[in-house]
Design a protein around this motif. Sequence first.
Motif, PDB file in Angstrom:
ATOM      1  N   ARG A 342      48.364  47.754  27.269  1.00  0.00           N
ATOM      2  CA  ARG A 342      48.022  49.123  26.658  1.00  0.00           C
ATOM      3  C   ARG A 342      49.334  49.741  26.901  1.00  0.00           C
ATOM      4  NH1 ARG A 342      44.266  52.319  25.323  1.00  0.00           N
ATOM      5  NH2 ARG A 342      42.592  50.827  25.984  1.00  0.00           N
ATOM      6  N   TRP A 343      50.119  49.558  28.038  1.00  0.00           N
ATOM      7  CA  TRP A 343      51.296  50.481  28.543  1.00  0.00           C
ATOM      8  C   TRP A 343      52.541  49.517  28.635  1.00  0.00           C
ATOM      9  CZ3 TRP A 343      48.206  54.286  32.095  1.00  0.00           C
ATOM     10  CH2 TRP A 343      47.409  55.085  31.358  1.00  0.00           C
ATOM     11  N   ALA A 344      52.455  48.357  28.224  1.00  0.00           N
ATOM     12  CA  ALA A 344      53.574  47.570  28.675  1.00  0.00           C
ATOM     13  C   ALA A 344      53.869  46.471  27.621  1.00  0.00           C
ATOM     14  CB  ALA A 344      53.252  46.714  29.831  1.00  0.00           C
ATOM     15  N   THR A 345      54.976  45.948  27.651  1.00  0.00           N
ATOM     16  CA  THR A 345      55.666  45.000  26.645  1.00  0.00           C
ATOM     17  C   THR A 345      56.320  43.824  27.307  1.00  0.00           C
ATOM     18  OG1 THR A 345      55.860  47.095  24.774  1.00  0.00           O
ATOM     19  CG2 THR A 345      56.942  44.938  24.413  1.00  0.00           C
ATOM     20  N   PHE A 346      55.945  42.623  26.606  1.00  0.00           N
ATOM     21  CA  PHE A 346      56.492  41.463  26.893  1.00  0.00           C
ATOM     22  C   PHE A 346      57.323  40.747  25.617  1.00  0.00           C
ATOM     23  CE2 PHE A 346      52.570  42.347  28.984  1.00  0.00           C
ATOM     24  CZ  PHE A 346      53.072  42.293  30.547  1.00  0.00           C
ATOM     25  N   ILE A 347      58.455  40.447  25.977  1.00  0.00           N
ATOM     26  CA  ILE A 347      59.435  39.643  24.920  1.00  0.00           C
ATOM     27  C   ILE A 347      59.944  38.264  25.345  1.00  0.00           C
ATOM     28  CG2 ILE A 347      61.469  39.682  23.501  1.00  0.00           C
ATOM     29  CD1 ILE A 347      59.623  42.014  22.699  1.00  0.00           C
ATOM     30  N   THR A 348      59.343  37.455  24.630  1.00  0.00           N
ATOM     31  CA  THR A 348      59.481  35.841  24.905  1.00  0.00           C
ATOM     32  C   THR A 348      60.854  35.687  23.945  1.00  0.00           C
ATOM     33  OG1 THR A 348      57.684  35.240  25.531  1.00  0.00           O
ATOM     34  CG2 THR A 348      58.836  33.457  25.064  1.00  0.00           C
ATOM     35  N   THR A 349      61.789  34.942  24.799  1.00  0.00           N
ATOM     36  CA  THR A 349      63.115  34.429  24.147  1.00  0.00           C
ATOM     37  C   THR A 349      63.518  33.021  24.221  1.00  0.00           C
ATOM     38  OG1 THR A 349      64.736  34.729  25.857  1.00  0.00           O
ATOM     39  CG2 THR A 349      64.129  36.686  24.908  1.00  0.00           C
TER      40      THR A 349
END
Length: 355
Positions: A342-349
Amino acid sequence: MPVYSFGHNALSQLVPAEVSTELAINTPVLVPGVSDVEAATLGTTVYHESRVIMGNVVDQFEGEGVLLGNKDDLFALIQPVGFVRPLCGENIADGVDAVSNGKNERSGPYDYVAINGRGQVLAVSKSGDITLHQTPSSFLTPSSSSSTRTLLTLSSSVPPLRESILAVCAGASHFLLLTSTSVYSFGDNRYSQCGQPPSSSSSSKSPAPPENGSLRMTKIDFFEGLKPIAVAAGDLHSVVVTEGGVAYAFGRGSEGECGEGGGGEPELVVLELEGEEAVDDVEVLDVACGGNHTVLVTNKGVWVTGQNHEGQLGLGDTMPRLAFTRNRFFDNVDCIKAHCSRWATFITTREPEIS
């Protein structure tokens, strides 16, 4: 594959306390020892690598299966029997042992399941049947019994589609279903988040489907011939990516969650650098939606828009953005995908850790 997270961290659900004790992380931070995100809710994150769990304590998870969240709650889809088990969350009652589809013989085990904020479960079985279930009140409200075992209530079903089903996703009270050729929607359409004019729609008031009746999934005609390849749903908005990496947003846009668009029919997302013209040859590789924010992973970086009070856009501040903004932290980084709670983001690289 390094994972970076940012946003709401009041329960240390993004990174361990030894990495950051900030309640809101507004700049991307490396999550140590993990390679991907399996499920994320408001207070819990489950990472790959032996299911590293951060935030709220999750009940014991047993058996083979996948975990999924609906931005507030965490569930387990346990294969091969097709059970959906509540694990933790704001709406999950203590003492409810499991939720299963045992009374619905023609559906299950499931290939795809999405759970919206109203506790409705859209399930696609291995045989292609699509059914809508409702979690009973004993599941959504406190229970004094520790031995209660509750079954999902079958609300309605959909005639099997002739197209292969590739994905389902859910918002606060609507669903999107991606097939090999089309996008279908069902649910609350007050802000056109189902891709229909609010007066027509799958429903303008998030209806309760008739018991054991027929559920009508509405094809979003706008995407006919555009070859959609990905879908994502926020609370009250939606994003569809078509072949060639072109994104379209629709639904409520008052928080900037649709960029400069929102409402009415889907609108093309144009990515521009501040004070410059549109960026050429941008291809959207992945999309994710939080409650009121959107993240696009492209071949030319990560772009974010919408609500940002918890730093969920990762731009170093907590100011909302009303247009897609490039997150410069990920410039020249090979990003694979995005995931949002809801209030967070995750980026996989794919890149080594960013120094």
